[in-house]
Design a protein around this motif. Structure first.
Motif, PDB file in Angstrom:
ATOM      1  N   UNK A 185       3.325   2.649  -2.532  1.00 29.75           N
ATOM      2  CA  UNK A 185       1.964   2.516  -2.025  1.00 29.75           C
ATOM      3  C   UNK A 185       1.024   2.273  -3.201  1.00 29.75           C
ATOM      4  N   UNK A 186       0.886   1.012  -3.577  1.00 31.08           N
ATOM      5  CA  UNK A 186       0.065   0.606  -4.706  1.00 31.08           C
ATOM      6  C   UNK A 186      -0.648  -0.681  -4.300  1.00 31.08           C
ATOM      7  N   UNK A 187      -1.871  -0.932  -4.731  1.00 30.35           N
ATOM      8  CA  UNK A 187      -2.596  -2.114  -4.262  1.00 30.35           C
ATOM      9  C   UNK A 187      -1.875  -3.432  -4.559  1.00 30.35           C
ATOM     10  N   UNK A 245       4.010  -3.245  -4.925  1.00 24.20           N
ATOM     11  CA  UNK A 245       3.502  -3.358  -3.568  1.00 24.20           C
ATOM     12  C   UNK A 245       4.519  -4.128  -2.723  1.00 24.20           C
ATOM     13  N   UNK A 246       4.705  -3.714  -1.469  1.00 26.76           N
ATOM     14  CA  UNK A 246       5.699  -4.375  -0.608  1.00 26.76           C
ATOM     15  C   UNK A 246       5.419  -5.864  -0.437  1.00 26.76           C
ATOM     16  N   UNK A 247       4.134  -6.213  -0.278  1.00 22.43           N
ATOM     17  CA  UNK A 247       3.803  -7.628  -0.102  1.00 22.43           C
ATOM     18  C   UNK A 247       4.119  -8.430  -1.355  1.00 22.43           C
ATOM     19  N   UNK A 248       3.856  -7.853  -2.530  1.00 17.61           N
ATOM     20  CA  UNK A 248       4.194  -8.539  -3.781  1.00 17.61           C
ATOM     21  C   UNK A 248       5.703  -8.737  -3.894  1.00 17.61           C
ATOM     22  N   UNK A 249       6.473  -7.770  -3.438  1.00 14.49           N
ATOM     23  CA  UNK A 249       7.922  -7.906  -3.468  1.00 14.49           C
ATOM     24  C   UNK A 249       8.374  -9.011  -2.517  1.00 14.49           C
ATOM     25  N   UNK A 250       7.814  -8.999  -1.312  1.00  9.69           N
ATOM     26  CA  UNK A 250       8.198 -10.004  -0.325  1.00  9.69           C
ATOM     27  C   UNK A 250       7.850 -11.414  -0.807  1.00  9.69           C
ATOM     28  N   UNK A 251       6.688 -11.574  -1.431  1.00  6.29           N
ATOM     29  CA  UNK A 251       6.299 -12.887  -1.926  1.00  6.29           C
ATOM     30  C   UNK A 251       7.249 -13.406  -2.998  1.00  6.29           C
ATOM     31  N   UNK A 307       9.869   9.679  -0.068  1.00  4.17           N
ATOM     32  CA  UNK A 307      10.228   8.303   0.194  1.00  4.17           C
ATOM     33  C   UNK A 307       9.110   7.414  -0.297  1.00  4.17           C
ATOM     34  N   UNK A 308       9.277   6.786  -1.483  1.00  4.19           N
ATOM     35  CA  UNK A 308       8.169   6.026  -2.050  1.00  4.19           C
ATOM     36  C   UNK A 308       7.775   4.827  -1.224  1.00  4.19           C
ATOM     37  N   UNK A 309       8.643   4.393  -0.319  1.00  4.98           N
ATOM     38  CA  UNK A 309       8.247   3.275   0.530  1.00  4.98           C
ATOM     39  C   UNK A 309       7.268   3.725   1.600  1.00  4.98           C
ATOM     40  N   UNK A 310       7.133   5.050   1.766  1.00  4.84           N
ATOM     41  CA  UNK A 310       6.094   5.549   2.675  1.00  4.84           C
ATOM     42  C   UNK A 310       5.183   6.480   1.904  1.00  4.84           C
ATOM     43  N   UNK A 311       5.461   7.785   1.938  1.00  2.76           N
ATOM     44  CA  UNK A 311       4.558   8.721   1.268  1.00  2.76           C
ATOM     45  C   UNK A 311       5.360   9.852   0.621  1.00  2.76           C
TER      46      UNK A 311
END
Length: 788
Positions: free
Chosen positions: A746-748, A708-714, A40-44
């Motif tokens: 999981x990428x910076x 990155x999840x935050x980049x997607x959310x932004x 699951x790439x959204x976790x590990x």
């Protein structure tokens, strides 16, 4: 999904029919991410150990697909076996030194069985399919069609390739080369798989013709490593070998996905962990190899499904932040030395190095705030890593393209060497630099003369031994060749293996350049995109594969290869060739050279009768190849001498040289991301085995971007949303990929990644490093928006 390139004519991608039955993963069209795809790439997704039963299942599928259930296992038992087997045509990781009988990996087996396929691409195939039709096929479908069986020439009237005899093919090449106004209007590329003997003949042909236009895949991969090591240590190669890996106290693995790109490294990592060595992985993505593994020849582990850890610490710097991270470790060691005299090896520094005071001052002047900002790694983690380095008596730093394919790649590698020099980690067992060359014999190609910037010493010896007058002027590298073809300055392009059209940057620009040639020649084992993107005249010349017997007038021949750690050994094919019309690479080169240089003095046909004759000449020309024919037949072959390992530094100062380069600014501008191209697990260079990427949890999907999840959310982007990707080149032009699917990973923050060769379109031809001339494949500036 579409790709576009501002201000450039471009081919429109099309969905392709599958010409043959495809691998099972290709049949299911629904993309899957997560547990069904082993992760699951959204976790590990890397919770699954590298290799192990996942690799075994994958190998079984390939053997069934290629109908190699008998020949496949036979080949596996001969692969990487010294003096009686053939060298894996995949990665350049060294062969085991202790007689291991299963020194193999999943991707190596895929590579070999892909070559051993029973499918054939001969005159009937080309009669049934025009070039225009084949251009619409997927890259998987093209290679999956099978092995090329006879030489073919492009017929523009029918838009088909048609058969041509070998003699006529050589005459066509020779006539085209002789008709050029200057030998510099030809360029001779090699992908890296070429054996040493063929390599030597290839460069000899080019230089006897009068040009150093010898681009190779190193220009796109490890050019930065070679230039940095030569500047720092006086050698373009690493100094360690497998015995050093077995003795070291600490391994620092940087910018490499070993589970896919050098899978046999997993054995060394597992063994290092078991004996208590520290293993630090440094990569923006935490890959499967950086967690744990079950190596195939660990029968107990396989039986119990018991894995071994392959790391003790993982750091995730931002893309391009490795140099700042190395600077931070050095700064911490230097600060510790103020109270602990053992933190530095002052005797080594004083006796064997120069430039230390300038480097120390540079480290002192670089603030911790700037180091944290540029590296993307917190000070506490940097100090933790520095303690690992300080506490280890012997350390090895190993790196791959994640370090070299940047604007500042040379400075970054030199910073790695700086760190090694601080504690005297050079010239002794278990310590030193260890670049990971990703392709079998790419290092041997450079050693044996494929170099557009040859040294005066090499040319002088070549002239004396071979009685030719080689040109002194530097030739064209890969980017230079593409630009020259585009201008019309290079009219003949010869590709010795590989898939140049897809491996190079700026795909539409590269394809347009190839189409402007008067003649393109591709020496290949399988059909690929480069055969369909051709000049006014075009030849496909099929060659023997690494697994096949090379029968010449004086018997079955062997070829030599050099691994990533400078060991040179023989490779002998075991199988009957796929077609009686195939020629070996040395024979093809000799045929072209004889036709192009009819009045030359080089005995091309005599060389091909017995490769020992080529090796005898090489022994006189190449440093370290003395007594070549005897030494290469020793158990395990021989290791090319490395002066820096003996603390002999062929630098201007005669010492190892510290570098005091300033830190580059690698923080993306607001609204932009730093994108790195990478390979999927089910891929080797431009060869796509399926649309799966098991270790990253992907199935049936390649047109994606990891974010990155935050980049997607932004950006208002959710998982599987289609997005448009736009790159901005140094010259201000833009390139686009539309409709790619966003995958959280999981990428910076501020970083993204996606697969090559599809994303090569985003890297502009002019975006190459001013330090190494390498295309910036690992640091493309992009904006990503949700597709409208």
């Amino acid at each position: 999904m579409t790709a576009s390139h501002d201000d450039q004519e471009r081919p429109e991608p099309r969905e392709a029919p599958e010409p043959q039955e495809a691998l099972e993963p290709q049949e299911a069209l629904e993309p899957r991410v997560g547990p069904a795809a082993e992760g699951d790439p959204s976790s590990h997704p890397y919770h699954h150990p590298a290799a192990g039963w996942g690799a075994a299942r994958s190998v079984a599928k390939v053997l069934v697909h290629e109908r190699a259930l008998v020949d496949g296992p036979r080949a596996i038992m001969r692969m990487n076996h010294e003096n009686r087997g053939f060298d894996c045509p995949g990665c350049a990781w060294p062969d085991d030194t202790k007689g291991l009988h299963l020194d193999i990996c999943e991707n190596g087996i895929k590579h070999v069985t892909w070559e051993m396929t029973h499918k054939r691409v001969g005159r009937e195939f080309f009669a049934a399919h025009s070039v225009t039709e084949l251009s619409g096929w997927s890259d998987f479908a093209l290679e999956d069609a099978g092995r090329l069986t006879e030489p073919m020439v492009y017929d523009p009237e029918s838009d088909h390739y048609v058969p041509i005899g070998w003699a006529d093919a050589f005459d066509l090449v020779g006539g085209a080369l002789r008709a050029l106004d200057s030998p510099h209007q030809a360029s001779f590329y090699t992908s890296g798989r070429l054996g040493n003997e063929a390599t030597f003949l290839y460069q000899l042909m080019a230089r006897e013709l009068g040009t150093n236009n010898l681009p190779d895949c190193s220009n796109m991969c490890h050019e930065a490593s070679g230039r940095a090591l030569r500047a720092s240590l006086g050698t373009g190669k690493g100094t360690v070998d497998l015995k050093d890996w077995e003795a070291t106290d600490a391994l620092f693995i940087m910018g490499v996905n070993a589970a896919s790109n050098a899978p046999r490294m997993l054995t060394a990592l597992a063994e290092a962990y078991r004996r208590g060595a520290q293993i630090v992985h440094i990569n923006p993505l935490v890959e499967a190899a950086a967690t744990r593994t079950i190596v195939p020849h660990d029968f107990t582990g396989m039986a119990l499904n018991k894995s071994t850890r392959t790391s003790t610490l993982n750091l995730q710097p931002r893309i391009g932040g490795d140099m700042a991270l190395m600077r931070g470790i050095a700064k911490a060691v230097l600060e510790q030395a103020e109270t602990d005299p053992k933190a530095l090896d002052r005797e080594f520094i004083d006796r064997h190095t120069t430039g230390f005071d300038e480097y120390r001052t540079r480290c002192q002047e670089t603030s911790w705030e700037e180091i944290e900002r540029q590296s993307g790694v917190g000070r506490d983690d940097i100090l933790k890593t520095a303690r690992v380095y300080r506490d280890a008596d012997r350390s090895i730093f190993s790196w791959c393209l994640g370090i070299s394919q940047h604007e500042h790649g040379v400075d970054t590698v030199r910073e790695i060497v700086n760190l090694l020099l601080l504690r005297g980690n050079l010239g002794r067992e278990g310590a030193g630099p260890s670049p990971v060359r990703g392709h079998s014999n790419v290092q041997g190609n450079r050693t044996c003369g494929i170099d557009h910037r040859p040294t005066e010493e090499f040319l002088a010896r070549l002239a004396e031994v071979c009685e030719i007058d080689p040109p002194a002027a530097h030739g064209l590298d890969t980017v230079g060749t593409i630009e020259a073809m585009h201008r019309g300055d290079v009219k003949v392009f010869v590709g010795m293996g590989g898939n140049f059209a897809l491996a190079a940057p700026d795909t539409p620009y590269t394809c347009a350049a190839l189409r402007k040639c008067e003649l393109t020649v591709q020496v290949s084992t399988k059909l690929n995109r480069s055969h369909l993107v051709h000049g006014s005249r075009a030849l496909i010349l099929p060659c023997l594969g690494r697994t096949e017997k090379d029968q010449q007038r004086r018997g079955v021949q062997s070829t030599s290869v050099e691994d990533s750690m400078s060991m040179v050994h023989l490779s002998v094919g075991m199988r009957r060739p796929a077609s009686r019309h195939l020629l070996s690479e040395p024979a093809i080169i000799a045929g072209m050279a004889g036709a192009a240089l009819p009045d030359g003095s080089t005995p091309w046909e005599w060389y091909v009768e017995d490769y020992d004759r080529i090796r005898d000449t090489m022994a006189q020309v190449l440093d370290g190849f003395e007594d070549f024919n005897r030494r290469v037949r020793l158990p395990l072959g021989f290791r090319i001498k490395q002066p820096a390992r003996e603390l002999v530094f062929l630098t201007p100062s005669g010492r190892a040289e510290f570098s005091a380069a300033p830190l580059p600014d690698v923080v993306p501008a607001p609204g932009t991301l730093a994108l790195s191209t990478l390979r999927s697990h089910d891929q080797w260079n431009t060869t796509i085995y399926s649309d799966n990427d098991r270790y990253r949890g992907i199935k049936n999907l390649r047109t994606l971007v990891f974010m990155n999840k935050d980049d997607m959310r932004e950006r208002g982007v959710s998982e599987f949303d289609p997005v448009d990707i736009t790159s901005t080149a140094k010259d201000g032009t833009h390139r686009h990929l539309d409709g790619y699917l966003a995958i959280p990973y999981d990428i910076p923050h501020g970083c993204a990644a996606g697969y090559m060769p599809e994303m090569n379109v985003l890297c502009a031809i002019g975006d190459y490093s001013t330090q190494s001339d390498q295309p910036l494949m690992k640091h493309v500036k992009v904006t990503i928006t949700r597709a409208g």
